[in-house]
Design an enzyme around this catalytic site. Structure first.
Site, PDB file in Angstrom:
ATOM      1  CE  LYS A 210      -3.556   2.276   2.733  1.00 34.93           C
ATOM      2  NZ  LYS A 210      -4.327   2.279   3.965  1.00 34.93           N
ATOM      3  CD  GLU A 216       9.756  -5.957   6.712  1.00 33.13           C
ATOM      4  OE1 GLU A 216       9.410  -4.866   6.187  1.00 33.13           O
ATOM      5  OE2 GLU A 216       9.673  -6.176   7.935  1.00 33.13           O
ATOM      6  N   GLY A 271      -4.588  -1.697   5.394  1.00 25.66           N
ATOM      7  CA  GLY A 271      -3.792  -2.827   4.889  1.00 25.66           C
ATOM      8  C   GLY A 271      -4.360  -4.177   5.293  1.00 25.66           C
ATOM      9  NE  ARG A 272      -5.508  -3.549  11.611  1.00 23.56           N
ATOM     10  CZ  ARG A 272      -4.858  -2.388  11.674  1.00 23.56           C
ATOM     11  NH1 ARG A 272      -3.762  -2.222  10.961  1.00 23.56           N
ATOM     12  NH2 ARG A 272      -5.287  -1.407  12.428  1.00 23.56           N
ATOM     13  CD  GLU A 357      -0.877  -4.015  11.866  1.00 24.61           C
ATOM     14  OE1 GLU A 357      -1.600  -4.005  10.859  1.00 24.61           O
ATOM     15  OE2 GLU A 357       0.360  -4.149  11.796  1.00 24.61           O
ATOM     16  CG  HIS A 388      -2.064 -35.085  19.077  1.00 19.26           C
ATOM     17  ND1 HIS A 388      -2.153 -36.304  19.713  1.00 19.26           N
ATOM     18  CD2 HIS A 388      -3.111 -35.024  18.217  1.00 19.26           C
ATOM     19  CE1 HIS A 388      -3.199 -36.961  19.236  1.00 19.26           C
ATOM     20  NE2 HIS A 388      -3.805 -36.207  18.330  1.00 19.26           N
ATOM     21  CE  LYS A 516       6.760  -1.256  10.242  1.00 19.47           C
ATOM     22  NZ  LYS A 516       5.809  -0.723   9.286  1.00 19.47           N
TER      23      LYS A 516
HETATM   24  O1  F6P Z   1       3.697  -3.355   9.929  1.00 20.12           O
HETATM   25  C1  F6P Z   1       2.650  -2.490   9.755  1.00 20.12           C
HETATM   26  C2  F6P Z   1       2.078  -2.442   8.372  1.00 20.12           C
HETATM   27  O2  F6P Z   1       1.890  -1.094   8.076  1.00 20.12           O
HETATM   28  C3  F6P Z   1       0.772  -3.212   8.276  1.00 20.12           C
HETATM   29  O3  F6P Z   1      -0.286  -2.538   8.829  1.00 20.12           O
HETATM   30  C4  F6P Z   1       0.674  -3.408   6.807  1.00 20.12           C
HETATM   31  O4  F6P Z   1      -0.287  -4.373   6.469  1.00 20.12           O
HETATM   32  C5  F6P Z   1       2.088  -3.820   6.492  1.00 20.12           C
HETATM   33  O5  F6P Z   1       2.883  -2.997   7.346  1.00 20.12           O
HETATM   34  C6  F6P Z   1       2.511  -3.681   5.061  1.00 20.12           C
HETATM   35  O6  F6P Z   1       2.359  -2.376   4.587  1.00 20.12           O
HETATM   36  P1  F6P Z   1       2.421  -2.032   3.056  1.00 20.12           P
HETATM   37  O7  F6P Z   1       1.298  -2.692   2.359  1.00 20.12           O
HETATM   38  O8  F6P Z   1       2.325  -0.529   2.995  1.00 20.12           O
HETATM   39  O9  F6P Z   1       3.748  -2.518   2.527  1.00 20.12           O
END
Ligand code: F6P
Length: 551
Positions: A210, A216, A271-272, A357, A388, A516
């Site tokens: 987003k 990452e 995002g979620r 979150e 288990h 972060k």
């Molecule tokens: O770690 C927080 C966060 O902002 C989440 O809320 C989100 O889903 C994720 O990082 C990834 O964000 P993006 O889609 O902007 O890469």
């Protein structure tokens, strides 16, 4: 008389709702046992169950009666939940700290949401459909002219967990001509393990972010680009292998993605809550656009129900009120999600982000510290594997855990007897939580197994299972795109209701930022070996150790 629910702790939470004192006194005087409640009312299971679309909820194994249920609904009214529900759909700025609406419902139930979003949503879905069809029919070609055989979704958090969970859950609906993979972690092993088996000529990457600024995703996207260039793909040919989904179009273009290959995301979808948008592209790639549409339709069934149903019959609201009840009056801090369906094995991880979150907050809408507990710790795994492992703690541990069992009525494999064992175990677990085993039963069992009276008396306490522990059971008619869509929307709306009841914003996530930011400061210290003296000695020593091995 002993309070069965909470004999040791007094209620610490404090709410200003007019009905709170009533609920509190009902909690303090509650001395019912679940087994007695069922014995007293043969219609209890019927009374405390709901059906919506392909989902059935049995919430009868809970410590509630009519008075408590009524008082909980009064609390919901005190919190103005019905008005908040309308506000969600109307596009009000329910995300008050970021001054945004949260219109994920507009992606699947546009008729209930502001009309100005409809054209954008329709155009984005059409773009998803076109792209997916081009790849599925072999019209989209890699840089050497070969059709795409593999898609890798590079994204994390909401840009990974939802699509990954749905693709895993709906394996039975998979398009056979295309494999969809996911890489999320900054640990290079994640992407490297995926790339090992892939052919650069026939692989398409979806860069899902987003913000298009997530570390990452950026590093994995750069590594994917290097992988293609090292193979011999020219810079100008990269467009054959990259599409992006983002609300930050300029950053995606700057990365080198052709503007035409960028699908939109919007600030008004969190995002979620985004798997219904173009972030769901990997779902459409894996299952075909029609099945993606069916997923949206399933969510729409729950959306309409949530919008229209009175509180007492409103499935998301009821689930939220039950969590509110246990959390605020009995000190429950933990929620287990136990899907008795192998392919829902990613559901707990998905719900962890959705729930924790959203609800892991310490201040209310106005920024004042909460006088009560907020989000629970959510965890779980697929049944029967959990039996288990950690079910011992559920049955005999001293911690209080809320449990949601989730099962499919129809099997997902041709192995029918497996399915009956699976279902029998699911029901058996909720029955064991409810009924438990008394000292007398344990003692008799031991005698029958040949133990002496003395031995039986010594061992019996270890075999006692207190029971009287609550659970919900959710049944899906079958694991289909429709039922899964409804199930996800159910939990989304439950989370929203809890945000309202706890008076907190479930749509921001400021808490994830600090770690972060510090990571970005530590990175140069790790690589250079130079660390400010002002940092604590633990941090400096860890940097020295990890920096040394990382070189
Ligand atoms: O770690 C927080 C966060 O902002 C989440 O809320 C989100 O889903 C994720 O990082 C990834 O964000 P993006 O889609 O902007 O890469």
């Amino acid at each position: 008389m002993t309070n069965n629910l909470d004999s040791n702790t007094s209620i610490k939470d404090h709410y200003s709702y007019p009905s709170w004192e009533k609920l509190k006194s009902l909690a303090l005087s509650w001395d019912e046992n679940l087994t007695n409640l069922f014995a007293k009312d043969p219609k209890r299971a019927e009374k405390y169950s709901l059906s919506v679309g392909q989902i059935f909820l049995d919430f009868s194994k809970n410590h509630i009666d009519e008075d408590i249920f009524e008082a909980l609904c009064e609390i919901a009214n005190d919190a103005k939940l019905p008005a908040w529900i309308q506000a969600l759909y109307s596009g009000d700025l329910v995300n008050n700290t970021e001054h945004r609406p949260a219109l994920h419902t507009a992606l699947r139930t546009p008729e209930l949401c502001p009309s100005e979003k409809q054209a954008e949503v329709k155009a984005a879905l059409e773009k998803v459909e076109t792209l997916v069809n081009e790849v599925h029919t072999g019209q989209w070609l890699g840089h050497t002219g070969k059709a795409i055989t593999d898609v890798v979704n590079i994204g994390i958090g909401g840009s990974d967990l939802g699509p990954r969970m749905v693709v895993t859950a709906l394996k039975a609906f998979k398009n056979k001509s295309l494999e969809v993979h996911f890489a999320a972690n900054i640990d290079g092993a994640d992407l490297a393990d995926q790339l090992e088996a892939l052919n650069p000529e026939t692989t398409l990457f979806v860069i899902a972010s987003k913000s298009f600024s997530t570390l990452e995703t950026r590093e994995n996207a750069l590594a994917a680009r290097r992988w293609l260039l090292n193979f011999g793909c020219k810079h100008e040919q990269l467009q054959h292998h990259f599409v992006a989904v983002s609300s930050n179009i300029s950053a995606a273009i700057e990365f080198g993605i052709a503007e035409n290959n960028i699908l939109p995301m919007w600030s008004w979808v969190g995002g979620r809550y985004s798997l219904w948008s173009a972030i769901g592209l990997p779902i459409a790639f894996a299952l075909g656009f029609d099945n993606f549409r069916r997923l949206l339709d399933g969510a729409a069934v729950m959306d309409r129900h949530f919008h229209d149903a009175p509180l007492k019959e409103n499935m998301p609201a009821v689930l939220a009120l039950l969590t509110f009840w246990y959390s605020s009056t009995q000190g429950y801090e933990s929620q287990a999600i136990l899907p008795y369906a192998q392919r829902l094995n990613r559901l707990p991880a998905y719900l962890q982000q959705l729930d924790m979150e959203s609800l892991g907050k310490r201040v209310n809408h106005n920024g004042n510290p909460l006088d009560y507990n907020s989000g629970l710790i959510l965890w779980g795994t697929e049944g029967t594997n959990g039996q288990h492992s950690f079910h011992q703690l559920l049955h005999q541990g001293t911690r209080k855990v809320l449990v949601d069992f989730i099962a499919s009525i129809k099997p997902m494999s041709g192995l029918d007897s497996h399915h009956h064992y699976l279902s029998a175990n699911c029901i058996g677990q909720s029955q064991a939580l409810l009924a438990g085993k008394s000292f007398e039963q344990a003692y008799e069992e031991l005698l029958e197994s040949g133990k002496t009276e003395d031995e039986a008396r010594k061992i019996a306490p270890h075999k006692v299972i207190p029971g009287n522990r609550p659970s919900n059971t959710l049944l899906l008619e079958q694991l289909t795109p429709e039922s899964l869509g409804s199930l996800i929307a159910l939990y989304e709306h439950k989370v929203y209701c809890l945000g309202v009841l706890w008076d907190l914003n479930p749509f921001d996530q400021w808490g994830v930022e600090l770690g972060k930011q510090l990571g970005m400061k530590i990175y140069p210290a790790l690589t250079s070996g130079e660390c400010p003296d002002s940092w604590d000695s633990s941090t400096r020593s860890l940097i020295a150790k990890l920096g040394a091995t990382g070189k």
